[in-house]
Design an enzyme around this catalytic site. Structure first.
Site: not given
Ligand code: GLN
Length: 246
Positions: A197, A98
């Site tokens: 995630h 990310c």
């Protein structure tokens, strides 16, 4: 004949800045899946101001972070950018999630209009979008022993891939890089950038093992097959997160 002990040195880049939504769990998964196979692991936390020597590490990891942390992390990464590029060119595996995925690209343009220069290991660029993509993701790929990948995304950055990277996964449910082209993440050599995630590695043990194998094979320059583990619980977690729509 007794096998020489195997050891991996993992560089965890800026854990004080880049660690959200359980990303630290990736380090735990790498450590445990190595320990269960008698592979020694040493995790080296790389902190702000530190200049790294890529030769000291076999695998690199960096987690996600919000814009404020990314501003500091971007400056730190630039200082080590050439060295990290050397590691990428030497085929060392890197997993960047990310916020750090965005900073491994060419640039990230924040919603405030600030352009954070990336280290350009991945030929991608990111610009903040108007909606935030939040939710569970189901994706697929063709380079792992199990085809599905599950994770959780939470980002407003929209990432676009250039010619020198491959999409890492293909989105089945969720948004991935930009919500439009059905790509998720990017790969160059053994550098893997992803928005997922979750953390991604504990619930995708096939991806975790793939990274461990790449690290061992690159370090020892031979093919070291990993002993199989009892992954009943891990695949229970994996399957329970596969979106019903898929
Ligand atoms: N700040 C970035 C975004 O929202 C990255 C967020 C994250 O790492 N989860 O796009």
């Amino acid at each position: 004949m007794q096998r020489a002990p195997l050891k991996l040195n993992i560089a965890h880049l800026y854990p004080d800045l880049l660690n959200i939504y359980g990303d630290m769990g990736n380090i735990m998964a790498l450590k445990m899946r190595c320990a269960w196979r008698d592979i020694e692991v040493e995790v080296h936390n790389i902190t702000t101001g530190q200049i790294i020597n890529q030769a000291d590490y076999d695998l690199f990891f960096a987690g996600g972070g919000q814009d404020n942390q990314q501003i500091i992390a971007a400056n730190e990464l630039i200082k080590n950018g050439m060295e990290l590029m050397r590691a990428a060119q030497a085929n060392k595996p890197m997993l960047v999630i990310c916020g750090s995925y965005q900073l491994f690209g060419k640039y990230y343009l924040t919603s405030e209009g600030q352009k954070l220069r990336g280290i350009s290991i991945l030929d991608v660029h990111t610009e903040a979008g108007e909606t935030r993509f939040i939710g569970n993701v189901t994706a697929v790929c063709d380079f792992l022993t199990v085809r599905t990948i599950v994770g959780f995304e939470n980002h407003s950055g929209l990432t676009y891939l250039g010619e020198n990277v491959e999409p890492l996964f293909k989105i089945k449910v969720g948004n991935g890089n930009n919500g439009v082209d059905k790509t998720e993440g990017a790969r160059f050599n053994n550098v893997f950038g992803t928005y997922l995630h979750g953390p991604i590695l504990p619930k995708n043990p096939h991806f975790c093992d793939y990274l461990i194998e790449l690290a061992l094979n690159t370090k020892y320059n031979c093919n070291i097959p990993l002993l199989p583990l009892n992954d009943e619980i891990e695949y229970y977690a994996h399957e329970s997160r596969i979106c019903a729509k898929y």
